[in-house]
Design a protein around this motif. Structure first.
Motif, short mmCIF file in Angstrom:
data_model
loop_
_atom_site.label_atom_id
_atom_site.label_comp_id
_atom_site.label_asym_id
_atom_site.label_seq_id
_atom_site.Cartn_x
_atom_site.Cartn_y
_atom_site.Cartn_z
N LYS A 1 30.52 31.46 63.16
CA LYS A 1 30.51 32.83 63.19
C LYS A 1 29.23 33.74 63.61
N ILE A 2 29.93 35.30 63.58
CA ILE A 2 28.47 36.35 64.04
C ILE A 2 28.97 36.93 62.83
N GLU A 3 28.37 37.51 62.32
CA GLU A 3 28.41 38.44 61.02
C GLU A 3 27.25 39.81 60.72
N GLN A 4 27.32 41.23 60.96
CA GLN A 4 26.31 42.14 60.24
C GLN A 4 25.11 41.04 61.42
N GLY A 5 24.62 40.86 62.46
CA GLY A 5 23.72 40.13 63.44
C GLY A 5 23.23 39.50 63.43
N VAL A 6 24.17 38.59 62.43
CA VAL A 6 23.41 36.86 61.86
C VAL A 6 24.76 35.20 62.73
N ALA A 7 24.52 34.83 63.33
CA ALA A 7 25.47 34.27 64.06
C ALA A 7 24.68 32.64 62.97
N MET B 1 33.44 41.18 63.54
CA MET B 1 32.90 40.02 63.54
C MET B 1 33.93 38.83 63.56
N PHE B 2 33.05 37.93 64.89
CA PHE B 2 32.93 37.21 66.16
C PHE B 2 33.59 36.10 65.43
N VAL C 1 19.97 36.93 64.30
CA VAL C 1 19.24 35.87 64.14
C VAL C 1 20.47 35.11 63.66
N VAL C 2 19.71 33.61 63.75
CA VAL C 2 20.62 32.70 63.95
C VAL C 2 20.33 32.13 62.03
#
Length: 262
Positions: free
Chosen positions: A13-19, A1-2, A55-56
């Motif tokens: 937050k970016i988690e599992q490909g989703v921002a 996670m970023f 995805v955002v």
């Protein structure tokens, strides 16, 4: 996670490909100040190149999604050039939402008015809780919502857009769904889960395929019919040669789960 944050006007937050990009001016109903619009634009441009982002999601802190432009900042002086720069910043933000390769989902609660409604219309998809309300109320204060009109007329039938713009009336989530401003309505307590599930469903697809499709979708919208078919035929031909299409078709035929390259 970023995770990162910038001057508390946004959080990311970016988690599992989703921002998950959150506007953090909750005390001001996330009004679009110059600083907030600049930060959102910069973060979206960075996300466009982020290898982990597929995805955002755009959401707002506090009691509402977004109340539009920060009118106090906009009218603190009557310098026409400075005011024009504010609208240019807004136009850049809205076009960035369309132009980044990833699909963008608006997660709407509370109100989305004026440029906040424009923000919803500029996203590729929108999910709202049942109590959400929408309006382009500029006509009520002598300032026609001309820039929100650009996004509305590209999302709604002309007469629906014109009714919102001319009356300035608030519409509820059900009406917004009927006229195509939003995709789904959910209970307030289910909003986070519904958006997460929708985002994850898209993130599970081939990133190349989804990004190619989004770019072609907007490019063909205003093309003459023959040009649109010529363009999209070329897009499909190129897509068919990509390793993800080869993998996906083979997985479909052999009844297995595909493994995407992106």
């Amino acid at each position: 996670m970023f995770d990162t944050s910038t001057k508390s006007l946004t959080s990311l937050k970016i988690e599992q490909g989703v921002a998950w990009l959150t506007m953090e001016r909750g005390q001001a109903y996330n009004a679009l100040s110059d600083e907030l619009m600049e930060q959102m634009t910069e973060q979206l441009q960075t996300l466009a190149k982020h290898p982990q982002c597929k995805v955002v999601v755009i959401k707002g802190a506090g009691r509402g999604f977004c109340a539009g432009h920060d009118l106090k900042q906009l009218t603190q002086d009557q310098d026409a050039q400075r005011q024009h720069r504010t609208f240019e910043r807004c136009a850049t933000l809205m076009q960035t939402l369309v132009n980044i390769p990833q699909p963008v989902i608006a997660q709407v609660h509370g109100i989305a008015t004026a440029a906040g409604c424009q923000l919803v219309a500029s996203c590729d998809l929108a999910v709202a809780e049942k109590g959400a309300r929408f309006a382009t109320p500029g006509v009520n204060i002598g300032l026609f919502c001309s820039t929100p009109m650009v996004a509305l007329t590209r999302s709604l039938a002309p007469k629906h857009a014109m009714e919102m713009l001319l009356t300035g009336d608030m519409i509820d989530a059900e009406r917004a769904h009927q006229i195509g401003l939003i995709n789904r309505i959910v209970d307030e307590q289910e909003l986070d889960t519904c958006v997460a599930e929708l985002a994850q469903s898209i993130a599970a697809k081939s990133g190349y395929c989804v990004q190619t499709g989004k770019q072609a979708f907007y490019r063909q919208l205003n093309q003459p019919l023959a040009n649109a078919y010529e363009d999209c035929s070329q897009v499909m031909s190129c897509n068919l040669q990509h390793q993800d299409a080869v993998e996906g078709i083979d997985a479909f035929i052999t009844k297995r789960k595909p493994t995407w390259s992106s």
